[in-house]
Motif scaffolding. Structure first.
Motif, PDB file in Angstrom:
ATOM      1  N   SER A   1      10.586  -7.934 -12.364  1.00  8.62           N
ATOM      2  CA  SER A   1      10.089  -7.640 -11.028  1.00  8.62           C
ATOM      3  C   SER A   1      11.127  -7.963  -9.968  1.00  8.62           C
ATOM      4  O   SER A   1      11.352  -7.179  -9.034  1.00  8.62           O
ATOM      5  CB  SER A   1       8.809  -8.442 -10.777  1.00  8.62           C
ATOM      6  N   LEU A   2      11.777  -9.101 -10.115  1.00 13.39           N
ATOM      7  CA  LEU A   2      12.788  -9.533  -9.156  1.00 13.39           C
ATOM      8  C   LEU A   2      13.988  -8.590  -9.164  1.00 13.39           C
ATOM      9  O   LEU A   2      14.470  -8.173  -8.104  1.00 13.39           O
ATOM     10  CB  LEU A   2      13.227 -10.956  -9.487  1.00 13.39           C
ATOM     11  N   GLU A   3      14.476  -8.233 -10.350  1.00 16.22           N
ATOM     12  CA  GLU A   3      15.631  -7.341 -10.449  1.00 16.22           C
ATOM     13  C   GLU A   3      15.295  -5.956  -9.904  1.00 16.22           C
ATOM     14  O   GLU A   3      16.114  -5.328  -9.215  1.00 16.22           O
ATOM     15  CB  GLU A   3      16.087  -7.248 -11.903  1.00 16.22           C
ATOM     16  N   THR A   4      14.094  -5.466 -10.211  1.00 20.09           N
ATOM     17  CA  THR A   4      13.676  -4.151  -9.722  1.00 20.09           C
ATOM     18  C   THR A   4      13.588  -4.142  -8.207  1.00 20.09           C
ATOM     19  O   THR A   4      14.062  -3.211  -7.542  1.00 20.09           O
ATOM     20  CB  THR A   4      12.313  -3.775 -10.328  1.00 20.09           C
ATOM     21  N   THR A   5      13.003  -5.185  -7.647  1.00 21.33           N
ATOM     22  CA  THR A   5      12.877  -5.299  -6.194  1.00 21.33           C
ATOM     23  C   THR A   5      14.247  -5.279  -5.532  1.00 21.33           C
ATOM     24  O   THR A   5      14.465  -4.570  -4.540  1.00 21.33           O
ATOM     25  CB  THR A   5      12.134  -6.601  -5.833  1.00 21.33           C
ATOM     26  N   SER A   6      15.171  -6.039  -6.065  1.00 21.28           N
ATOM     27  CA  SER A   6      16.513  -6.118  -5.503  1.00 21.28           C
ATOM     28  C   SER A   6      17.225  -4.770  -5.574  1.00 21.28           C
ATOM     29  O   SER A   6      17.840  -4.325  -4.596  1.00 21.28           O
ATOM     30  CB  SER A   6      17.322  -7.182  -6.248  1.00 21.28           C
ATOM     31  N   LEU A   7      17.126  -4.091  -6.714  1.00 23.07           N
ATOM     32  CA  LEU A   7      17.786  -2.792  -6.875  1.00 23.07           C
ATOM     33  C   LEU A   7      17.213  -1.742  -5.931  1.00 23.07           C
ATOM     34  O   LEU A   7      17.952  -0.927  -5.373  1.00 23.07           O
ATOM     35  CB  LEU A   7      17.659  -2.320  -8.325  1.00 23.07           C
ATOM     36  N   ILE A  45       6.297   0.465  -4.583  1.00 23.98           N
ATOM     37  CA  ILE A  45       5.435  -0.638  -4.993  1.00 23.98           C
ATOM     38  C   ILE A  45       5.886  -1.148  -6.362  1.00 23.98           C
ATOM     39  O   ILE A  45       5.911  -0.377  -7.330  1.00 23.98           O
ATOM     40  CB  ILE A  45       3.956  -0.202  -5.060  1.00 23.98           C
ATOM     41  N   VAL A  46       6.235  -2.419  -6.432  1.00 25.70           N
ATOM     42  CA  VAL A  46       6.627  -3.037  -7.696  1.00 25.70           C
ATOM     43  C   VAL A  46       5.412  -3.810  -8.205  1.00 25.70           C
ATOM     44  O   VAL A  46       5.104  -4.891  -7.721  1.00 25.70           O
ATOM     45  CB  VAL A  46       7.843  -3.972  -7.525  1.00 25.70           C
ATOM     46  N   ALA A  47       4.734  -3.233  -9.195  1.00 23.47           N
ATOM     47  CA  ALA A  47       3.485  -3.817  -9.700  1.00 23.47           C
ATOM     48  C   ALA A  47       3.677  -4.502 -11.045  1.00 23.47           C
ATOM     49  O   ALA A  47       2.716  -4.759 -11.763  1.00 23.47           O
ATOM     50  CB  ALA A  47       2.425  -2.723  -9.826  1.00 23.47           C
ATOM     51  N   ILE A  48       4.916  -4.805 -11.384  1.00 23.41           N
ATOM     52  CA  ILE A  48       5.219  -5.464 -12.660  1.00 23.41           C
ATOM     53  C   ILE A  48       4.612  -6.862 -12.655  1.00 23.41           C
ATOM     54  O   ILE A  48       4.871  -7.655 -11.750  1.00 23.41           O
ATOM     55  CB  ILE A  48       6.734  -5.554 -12.887  1.00 23.41           C
ATOM     56  N   GLY A  49       3.816  -7.185 -13.676  1.00 22.21           N
ATOM     57  CA  GLY A  49       3.164  -8.479 -13.694  1.00 22.21           C
ATOM     58  C   GLY A  49       3.462  -9.321 -14.917  1.00 22.21           C
ATOM     59  O   GLY A  49       3.193 -10.522 -14.935  1.00 22.21           O
ATOM     60  N   ASP A  50       4.045  -8.712 -15.959  1.00 21.43           N
ATOM     61  CA  ASP A  50       4.247  -9.443 -17.210  1.00 21.43           C
ATOM     62  C   ASP A  50       5.632 -10.049 -17.343  1.00 21.43           C
ATOM     63  O   ASP A  50       5.903 -10.775 -18.291  1.00 21.43           O
ATOM     64  CB  ASP A  50       3.954  -8.531 -18.405  1.00 21.43           C
ATOM     65  N   GLY A  55      14.775  -8.713  -1.353  1.00 20.22           N
ATOM     66  CA  GLY A  55      14.545  -7.308  -1.028  1.00 20.22           C
ATOM     67  C   GLY A  55      13.125  -6.896  -0.710  1.00 20.22           C
ATOM     68  O   GLY A  55      12.921  -5.826  -0.135  1.00 20.22           O
ATOM     69  N   ALA A  56      12.148  -7.685  -1.096  1.00 24.47           N
ATOM     70  CA  ALA A  56      10.756  -7.305  -0.818  1.00 24.47           C
ATOM     71  C   ALA A  56      10.469  -7.404   0.676  1.00 24.47           C
ATOM     72  O   ALA A  56      10.808  -8.399   1.308  1.00 24.47           O
ATOM     73  CB  ALA A  56       9.784  -8.185  -1.595  1.00 24.47           C
ATOM     74  N   ASP A  57       9.850  -6.364   1.220  1.00 21.71           N
ATOM     75  CA  ASP A  57       9.416  -6.403   2.614  1.00 21.71           C
ATOM     76  C   ASP A  57       8.043  -7.044   2.737  1.00 21.71           C
ATOM     77  O   ASP A  57       7.740  -7.692   3.738  1.00 21.71           O
ATOM     78  CB  ASP A  57       9.373  -4.979   3.184  1.00 21.71           C
ATOM     79  N   ARG A  90       4.564  -7.351  -6.250  1.00 17.50           N
ATOM     80  CA  ARG A  90       3.469  -8.205  -6.713  1.00 17.50           C
ATOM     81  C   ARG A  90       3.988  -9.598  -7.048  1.00 17.50           C
ATOM     82  O   ARG A  90       5.028  -9.757  -7.679  1.00 17.50           O
ATOM     83  CB  ARG A  90       2.847  -7.583  -7.958  1.00 17.50           C
ATOM     84  N   ALA A  91       3.242 -10.627  -6.618  1.00 18.79           N
ATOM     85  CA  ALA A  91       3.600 -12.008  -6.930  1.00 18.79           C
ATOM     86  C   ALA A  91       2.404 -12.706  -7.555  1.00 18.79           C
ATOM     87  O   ALA A  91       1.251 -12.395  -7.246  1.00 18.79           O
ATOM     88  CB  ALA A  91       4.040 -12.754  -5.684  1.00 18.79           C
TER      89      ALA A  91
END
Length: 215
Positions: free
Chosen positions: A80-86, A70-75, A112-114, A98-99
């Motif tokens: 968030s995008l780089e973490t999701t891709s990695l 779960i990528v809950a980065i909001g700030d 990369g996000a499902d 999170r969007a």
């Protein structure tokens, strides 16, 4: 019980960690901020302080071993995008990100996000629907057209049974449960009789629910 990697421990991420703990899941929590990590330690199995946009750090987490990431980065959307891709590049089974807006969701899904969640948008929808009606007490949107709603029993139902009302045939909605004095009863039968003190949980299309309960 699932093994979950939770990245981003702001207010949203912290609430996710607390709820996952209540549900009995194993959670590894990650954030760059030491104070945020320390704040969730009572609710998680393990925690790491680190930068999730760095490949070496993501590799060290063993993302393939988690059922859900779960990528809950909001700030910072870029993070968030780089973490999701990695995460996806490293073989994560399921990535939920999170969007804040639709454009963010499109980029996350392409990288990369499902699945994508909109905590602010979803809460805004719930608040608008919940407090714009005197009859609705809770609301779960299933998709654009269908929902589960907790709503007060209409006066016309008082003293009558589920079988007599025949709401499924008349209104195309399903009665899932009846709540009375804080107790939820899921054993709804044709002989269940309404006194007027209950609320009901119903499943159906938004149009059918509006027609039945005049919401």
């Amino acid at each position: 019980m699932k093994s979950i990697l939770l990245i981003g421990l702001g207010r949203f991420g912290r609430h996710v960690a607390i709820k996952l703990n209540e549900l009995g899941h194993q959670v590894m929590a990650v954030d760059q901020n030491e104070e945020r990590v320390e704040a969730v330690l009572p609710y998680v199995t393990s925690a790491q302080i680190g930068d999730s946009t760095k490949l070496a750090f993501i590799e060290s987490l063993g993302v393939r071993n988690f059922d859900v990431c779960i990528v809950a980065i909001g700030d910072c959307f870029q993070s968030s995008l780089e973490t999701t891709s990695l995460l996806k590049e490293q073989g994560a089974k399921l990535v939920v990100s999170r969007a804040a807006r639709d454009t963010h969701a499109k980029f996350l899904l392409r990288n990369g996000a499902d699945e994508v969640v909109y905590p602010e948008k979803q809460l805004a929808n719930w608040t608008a629907i919940r407090f714009s009606s005197d009859h609705i007490f809770d609301y779960i949107e299933l998709n654009r057209d269908n929902a589960i709603v907790e709503v007060s029993v209409p006066p016309a139902w008082h003293g009558r049974t589920v079988g007599e009302l025949d709401v499924r045939r008349r209104y195309a909605i399903n009665l899932l449960a009846v709540k009375s004095d804080g107790q939820l009863n899921i054993d709804v039968t044709p002989s269940t009789r309404f006194t007027g003190r209950e609320t009901v949980l119903v499943l159906g299309s938004n149009r059918a629910i509006q027609r039945c309960f005049h919401t």
